[in-house]
Enzyme design. Structure first.
Site, mmCIF file in Angstrom:
data_model
loop_
_atom_site.group_PDB
_atom_site.id
_atom_site.type_symbol
_atom_site.label_atom_id
_atom_site.label_comp_id
_atom_site.label_asym_id
_atom_site.label_seq_id
_atom_site.Cartn_x
_atom_site.Cartn_y
_atom_site.Cartn_z
ATOM 1 C CB CYS A 57 -0.889 7.234 1.210
ATOM 2 S SG CYS A 57 -1.860 5.979 1.966
ATOM 3 C CD GLU B 242 -1.991 2.053 1.830
ATOM 4 O OE1 GLU B 242 -1.607 3.032 1.148
ATOM 5 O OE2 GLU B 242 -2.247 2.101 3.039
HETATM 6 C C1 SIN Z 1 -2.631 5.834 4.861
HETATM 7 O O1 SIN Z 1 -2.401 7.020 4.741
HETATM 8 O O2 SIN Z 1 -1.749 4.993 4.654
HETATM 9 C C2 SIN Z 1 -3.986 5.300 5.266
HETATM 10 C C3 SIN Z 1 -5.048 6.302 5.216
HETATM 11 C C4 SIN Z 1 -6.401 5.758 5.559
HETATM 12 O O3 SIN Z 1 -6.559 4.599 5.963
HETATM 13 O O4 SIN Z 1 -7.347 6.506 5.409
#
Ligand code: SIN
Length: 492
Positions: free
Chosen positions: A295, A261
């Site tokens: 992210c 991810e």
């Molecule tokens: C992340 O920024 O890796 C996860 C963000 C989310 O679960 O909303």
């Protein structure tokens, strides 16, 4: 531990600074690293700095753990353990949020929200544990049938990021445990204490000691053990695309399954038929959540030329209401960034954009009078494709507004990136909603909303944003192998 706020913990024993290997808390003498409080830049505490041998011991334990866990428990029993863990996490929300807010910097309200979000993955997979069905397939051979079983992949290496110190742990290990796997976690060195507190509660809930190991370390070579050791069958990572590629290459050496991810460069499109109030509210959530350090944060706000001025006006008004400060303090609505490098990156993106013609509407500098790693929430317009912010995820509180004049142009601009994690758009035209949702090259699309993350929704990207899906009914399959059993000669 230095912070005054830690004195408010209802259960101070949740503050663990040792690593966890096969149920033993490990803290080798003198081997520690500093964990900082981003709100002040001062040392919050020292965490055990474990090494390669600790990873090897954890993997040893995890190998027998996964065998015993899968063969010795039913899915229902594993679900019940997860349910108990969910109850404990929920009962300790305030304490977990305090630890999380101090080491990560996010506001206490956001930290509490994250603990609830983290817990939602545990309860989700507690239920999914019992809903894992195989198939009965008509065979092409006479008098035969094919059955499939879902089996745990085995030992899972889990490497998590600092921006969601609780939720990224539970989103990975709840499905792993539900499937009957064991996990060896390398928590982020910026925020290890939340991970250790969660692990402590998991043991109390009844997760077998050999099934859950947490190995904090600053030693990158040691943590690569999770990517190279042949006994680790699955590697799950959340973090940058650069590191994801290194880990994927290393994992290929032993053909591990991987879930990656990775980074994003999310477009956030505001069409001229959008409800601007909805779009501005969503931009506030989607851009400034966790101070812009997720992210799935909007990175490029693409706004139709006709509504751009009004959108900028309304967004700037909202951004100016954000109250910057120490996350744990009451009334603060925007915390610091994780470290000085993060602040420098936002500043570099702002300088670069302004030097190439961007208009600065608000923010654009480090605030005065705050000691930690702060940057003022910033809005710029007149952004263009030559700017760094167009190609590189800022991972900070910079809202960069680009303009477009047609749907085709907006979609082209949105997809002009090697990333494909999330994308957002705002429109009240149902035809456009259906069309553009399909045309965006990303794993997740938010339509008329800036909030897309939830336990029931598949989370993951396409292109260089990685592979695999977390959460949802698909999240469990990431930790399972399918075994096909063909039974022949059934004629008698
Ligand atoms: C992340 O920024 O890796 C996860 C963000 C989310 O679960 O909303």
């Amino acid at each position: 531990m230095s912070s005054d706020a830690l004195q408010t913990l209802r259960d101070p024993s949740l503050l663990v600074t040792a690593g966890l290997v096969s149920g033993q808390w490990r803290a080798p003498n003198g081997m520690t690293f500093h964990v900082y409080e981003p709100s002040s830049g001062t040392v919050l505490g020292n965490c055990a700095n474990l090494g390669r041998q600790d990873f090897l011991d954890a993997i040893d334990g995890a190998e027998s753990g996964t065998r015993i866990f899968h063969q010795g428990t039913t899915a229902k029993e594993r679900g019940a353990i997860l349910r108990k863990w969910f109850d404990l996490v929920t009962a300790n929300t305030e304490d977990l949020a305090t630890i999380l807010s101090l080491e990560n910097g996010k506001t206490f309200a956001e930290a509490k929200g994250e603990v609830i979000y983290a817990a939602s993955f545990i309860s989700w997979f507690a239920e999914e544990a019992t809903r894992s069905y195989g198939d009965t397939i008509p065979s092409s051979y006479a008098n035969a049938t094919v059955l499939t079983y879902k089996e745990p992949v085995g030992v899972c290496g889990i490497i998590t990021p600092w921006n969601f110190p609780a939720a990224m742990i539970t989103r990975k290990i709840a499905p792993a445990l539900a499937a009957g796997c064991s996990v060896v976690i390398k928590p982020p060195s910026e925020t290890p204490f939340t991970a250790l507190a969660l692990a402590k509660l998991a043991l109390v809930a009844g997760v077998p000691a050999d099934c859950l190991h947490v190995v904090p370390t600053r030693d990158r070579a040691a943590s690569m053990t999770l990517a190279t050791d042949p006994r680790v069958k699955k590697l799950s990572f959340t973090g940058s695309t650069g590191v994801g590629k290194i880990l994927t290459r290393a994992a290929a050496g032993t053909m591990k399954r991987v879930s990656m991810e990775l980074g994003g460069n999310a477009p956030f499109i505001v069409f001229d038929d959008a409800d601007l109030d909805v779009a501005v509210e969503a931009a506030m959530i989607c851009k400034f959540r966790c101070s812009g350090q997720t992210c799935v944060c909007a990175n490029r706000l693409l706004v139709h030329e006709k509504v751009k001025d009004e959108f900028v006006l309304r967004l700037v008004k909202q951004v100016r209401t954000l109250n910057l400060g120490r996350g744990i303090d009451e009334g603060v609505t925007q915390g610091p960034l994780v470290n000085a490098a993060a602040v420098n990156k936002v500043d570099a993106h702002v300088r670069d954009a302004v030097s190439k013609g961007a208009i600065l509407h608000t923010g654009g500098k480090r605030p005065e009078g705050l000691d930690g790693y702060f940057y003022e929430p910033t809005v710029i317009s007149n952004a263009n494709a030559q700017m760094e912010v167009a190609v590189d995820e800022t991972f900070g509180p910079l809202a960069a507004i680009f303009t477009f004049t047609s749907e085709d142009e907006a979609v082209r601009m949105a997809n002009a990136t090697e990333y494909g994690l999330s994308g957002y758009f705002f429109s009240q035209n149902i035809g456009r909603v259906m069309r553009v949702a399909r045309r965006l090259d990303c794993g997740m699309v938010g339509v008329n909303t800036g909030l897309i993350s939830a336990a029931e929704s598949p989370f993951g990207g396409v292109k260089e944003s990685g592979m695999g899906r977390e959460g949802s009914k698909y999240g469990l399959a990431e930790y399972q192998n399918i075994k096909a059993v063909t039974i022949g000669n059934l004629q008698n």
